[in-house]
Design a protein around this motif. Structure first.
Motif, PDB file in Angstrom:
ATOM      1  N   MET A   1       0.954  -0.871   0.335  1.00 24.35           N
ATOM      2  CA  MET A   1      -0.242   0.007   0.076  1.00 24.35           C
ATOM      3  C   MET A   1       0.768   1.264   0.115  1.00 24.35           C
ATOM      4  O   MET A   1       1.577   1.380   0.323  1.00 24.35           O
ATOM      5  CB  MET A   1      -0.951  -0.104   1.064  1.00 24.35           C
ATOM      6  N   GLU A  50       8.506  -6.755   3.926  1.00 23.47           N
ATOM      7  CA  GLU A  50       7.986  -5.169   4.959  1.00 23.47           C
ATOM      8  C   GLU A  50       8.042  -5.576   6.323  1.00 23.47           C
ATOM      9  O   GLU A  50       7.833  -6.500   6.790  1.00 23.47           O
ATOM     10  CB  GLU A  50       6.662  -5.283   4.953  1.00 23.47           C
ATOM     11  N   GLU A 105       6.729   2.131   7.510  1.00 27.20           N
ATOM     12  CA  GLU A 105       6.528   1.085   7.075  1.00 27.20           C
ATOM     13  C   GLU A 105       7.461   0.569   5.962  1.00 27.20           C
ATOM     14  O   GLU A 105       7.443   2.938   5.813  1.00 27.20           O
ATOM     15  CB  GLU A 105       4.484   0.338   6.804  1.00 27.20           C
TER      16      GLU A 105
HETATM   17 MG    MG Z   1      -0.846  -2.972   5.282  1.00 25.51          MG
END
Ligand code: MG
Ligand code: ADP
Ligand code: MG
Ligand code: MG
Ligand code: MG
Ligand code: MG
Length: 676
Positions: A1, A50, A105
């Motif tokens: 994302m 991630e 992130e």
């Molecule tokens: Mg996510």
């Protein structure tokens, strides 16, 4: 994302009438993806990690370490071409928003391809930290002598939700109501400013009809108080919510009441692209029982809300913190007598409302099947389905799905959308494909399970120029150093590659009910060294699911059914890295670091070295300021975070690294620094 587009989110009460509309249109998108992309083959093994970070402000003169909620603009700078976007692009890194205003992130910008035994993943992770730390330094240049702001990769911040845990003074945070969460402990100012996140928080509470209530067993020491004594039972801001603590909290448990307690935790996730749809299903099913095992071996969350917990992982905290089920769905009475059993569910839906045994954040529910080893009886748990959606999936003109695949999505789609943006309600079905995709993702990406089955994103792209059939591995807790995070990433990569290249040999199936039990076991304190988990007796018998209870050491190291022999050695041999055993890598000229990645996990699983959770718990228990009361004082919190920061920079000046990793590993690391 990536960065989120702005829009106008609807409150729960305004949005709930569109729930079916979102689901039905989301499924239309899914069916066209299957229609167009189900025959994709030979997609390359692209993958990526991630890592979730917390920004911590250290004050060396006050001896405090606080969650920094004042520098969240760094994310905009990292994604702005006039600022640091080019630096990110050059380094192949990408920063994303996360739930907490104190969080970031980061992922590789373009996914990795394959793995050739080099250091690139760790190198990429190191660059993220250096870049962000340097920007934080520039942003806070006036007080560098006594303070610093740094990224920290700790799964659970020890004092999240305690007094003075952020960089903004408590008097400014608590002089007004926190209307989104209504928490007794977390101000709304810890939530990402993007309107999706506070809306998500409020809508989960509204749908549930109560605040979330998370009770985690408190570690019992000599002077541990009977009750969590940080609860203000007398606050009088919110008529109902402020009364809930009295009924929701329990003796010997840490009580938490807000989404931020879970979503404010950090984790490490990995996504792998399979060559085809059937192979992605096989990969998914094969990884299911590895989730609880790897959660145990990565355990790194021994504390919550200023207390030592009597468990080691974050999982059930996040599960509870996003649990939007109404009391009726959970099959319990509501906390307050005058409250509605159906929470915020639309009265028109009462008669269709079912008991839901699990929250939307939980372990995987169903095997996907689609291969010869699979038998439907392996899905032996109670998993409710959305019957309308099931029918839509099985019978349609676009792509009638097979029952097992359909069942997976019909289960995910029992959930309601949590945030609907007004702008997405009117669209042209034949043109606005991104909106339809958005509706699918609305449900898909708020089903937070140990694995996520990710279909191709672009319904028109039938070749590998856009993401294909992928599986995301989600249970891992984030580790303190890039070395460890790279080690766990590479380890899971090798499992995935091994699984994908051995499809005709290994039978991964075990009863789903045993996987669920394993997930509970993985929560236990020191589960890695003291619990026994359900594990297959053999992976080679094509029809058997028989399993026995094994220690984590056995699960990794057994000759016939241990992870190293079943998955790791075969793929290392196939790749030409070793002749028969991973330990040969120690003498490799160019792949020695891989040896130490594997050794780290081997030594943790055998109990030779502590898990991160055990190491941090011991740090607290031995701290001079610890009063045998299970409490983590501001000073302990500071010293612990300082220690975490030394470990992250592989600094053994206090001998901590040696007791954390063992001396052989530390010697290697000191002599083989990765230069950036
Ligand atoms: Mg996510
Ligand atoms: P999410 O938060 O939805 O899981 P992210 O974009 O944060 O998604 O992370 C996706 C991960 O997948 C990243 O590590 C990225 O590098 C990786 N990735 C991107 N494209 C592919 C692909 N085609 N196959 C496998 N992994 C991919
Ligand atoms: Mg992500
Ligand atoms: Mg994330
Ligand atoms: Mg998270
Ligand atoms: Mg993810």
């Amino acid at each position: 994302m990536g960065l989120l587009a702005l829009g106008t989110p609807l409150s729960w009460d305004d949005s709930k009438k569109y729930n079916d509309f979102i689901r039905i249109n989301g499924i239309k998108h899914l069916l066209s993806v299957f229609h167009n992309c189900s025959n994709r083959t030979n997609d390359p093994l692209l993958w990526g990690d991630e890592v979730e970070y917390m920004i911590v402000k250290f004050n060396y003169s006050d001896k405090t370490a606080k969650l920094d909620i004042s520098n969240d603009n760094i994310l905009n700078l990292l994604n702005d071409e006039k600022n640091y976007l080019n630096d990110c692009n050059e380094r192949n890194i990408h920063f994303h928003p996360e739930y907490g205003r104190f969080m970031l992130e980061a992922t590789p910008l373009s996914p990795y391809f394959n793995y050739n035994g080099d250091n690139y993943i760790e190198f990429n992770m190191i660059q993220r930290r250096i870049l962000a730390d340097n920007i934080l330094k520039d942003l806070n240049a006036d007080d560098v002598k006594t303070q610093s702001h740094k990224l920290v990769t700790i799964t659970s911040f020890p004092r999240l939700g305690s007094k003075n845990f952020t960089t903004v003074d408590d008097s400014q945070l608590w002089n007004h109501k926190n209307n989104y969460s209504r928490s007794l402990f977390l101000p709304d100012e810890i939530i990402n400013r993007h309107i999706r996140f506070p809306t998500l928080t409020a809508n989960i509470r509204s749908r549930r009809g109560e605040k979330v209530a998370i009770n985690i067993p408190m570690y019992q020491d000599l002077k541990t108080p009977k009750m969590d004594d940080t609860i203000d039972f007398n606050r009088n801001w919110f008529q109902n919510e402020d009364k809930e603590a009295e009924f929701a909290s329990m003796e010997k448990f840490i009580y938490m009441d807000s989404m931020g307690f879970g979503m404010g935790c950090s984790c490490l996730q990995l996504t792998f692209q399979a060559p085809s749809l059937p192979m992605s299903r096989y990969l998914y099913d094969s990884l299911i029982n590895l989730c609880p095992v790897m959660l145990s071996v990565s355990s790194a969350a021994p504390f919550f809300k200023g207390w030592l917990a009597d468990q080691d992982v974050r999982w059930n905290v996040i599960s509870g913190s996003t649990d939007d089920r109404a009391p009726y769905e959970r099959n319990v009475p509501s906390l307050l007598k005058n409250s509605n059993q159906y929470g915020g569910i639309d009265p028109k839906e009462f008669e269709n409302t079912k008991h839901l045994p699990k929250a939307r954040y939980s372990t995987v529910d169903l095997f996907l099947g689609g291969n010869d080893f699979f038998n439907r009886s392996y899905n032996d748990t109670n998993v409710p389905l959305n019957d309308t959606i099931l029918e839509q999936l099985l019978e349609n003109d676009t792509y009638p799905m097979d029952y097992d695949m359909a069942k997976h999505f019909a289960h995910l789609f029992i959930r309601d959308p949590l945030v609907i943006f007004e702008e997405n309600l009117t669209f042209d079905e034949n043109k606005d494909f991104d909106v339809l995709q958005n509706h699918f993702e609305n449900i898909q990406s708020t089903n937070w399970q140990t694995l996520r089955f990710k279909p191709p994103t672009d319904r028109f792209s039938t070749d590998s120029s856009s993401p294909g059939w992928r599986v995301e591995f989600r249970p891992l807790e984030v580790q303190l150093s890039d070395f460890e995070n790279a080690a766990y990433s590479v380890f899971i990569y090798l499992l995935a590659e091994s699984i994908l290249k051995s499809s005709n040999k290994l039978n991964p199936y075990i009863q789903m009910s045993k996987v669920w039990e394993n997930m509970d076991l993985a929560h236990k304190r020191d589960s890695t060294s003291t619990e026994k988990f359900h594990w297959k007796d053999s992976f080679e018998d094509s029809i058997s699911t028989t399993s026995s209870l094994y220690s984590i050491d056995e699960i990794f190291h057994n000759k016939d059914n241990g992870i190293f022999n079943v998955y790791i050695n075969p793929i290392l041999i196939k790749k030409g890295f070793v002749e028969s055993d991973w330990k040969e890598l120690k003498y490799s000229e160019d792949k020695q670091r891989l040896y130490y990645y594997l050794k780290l996990i081997s030594d943790r699983s055998s109990g030779k070295i502590p898990t991160t959770a055990r190491y941090m718990r011991d740090f607290v228990l031995r701290h001079p300021d610890y009063k045998q009361d299970s409490k983590i004082s501001e000073l302990i919190n500071y010293d612990l975070l300082m220690m975490c920061d030394r470990i992250a920079s592989l600094d053994d000046s206090n001998g901590e690294l040696s007791s954390y990793f063992g001396t052989e590993l530390v010697d290697y690391l000191q002599n083989n620094k990765i230069v950036v």
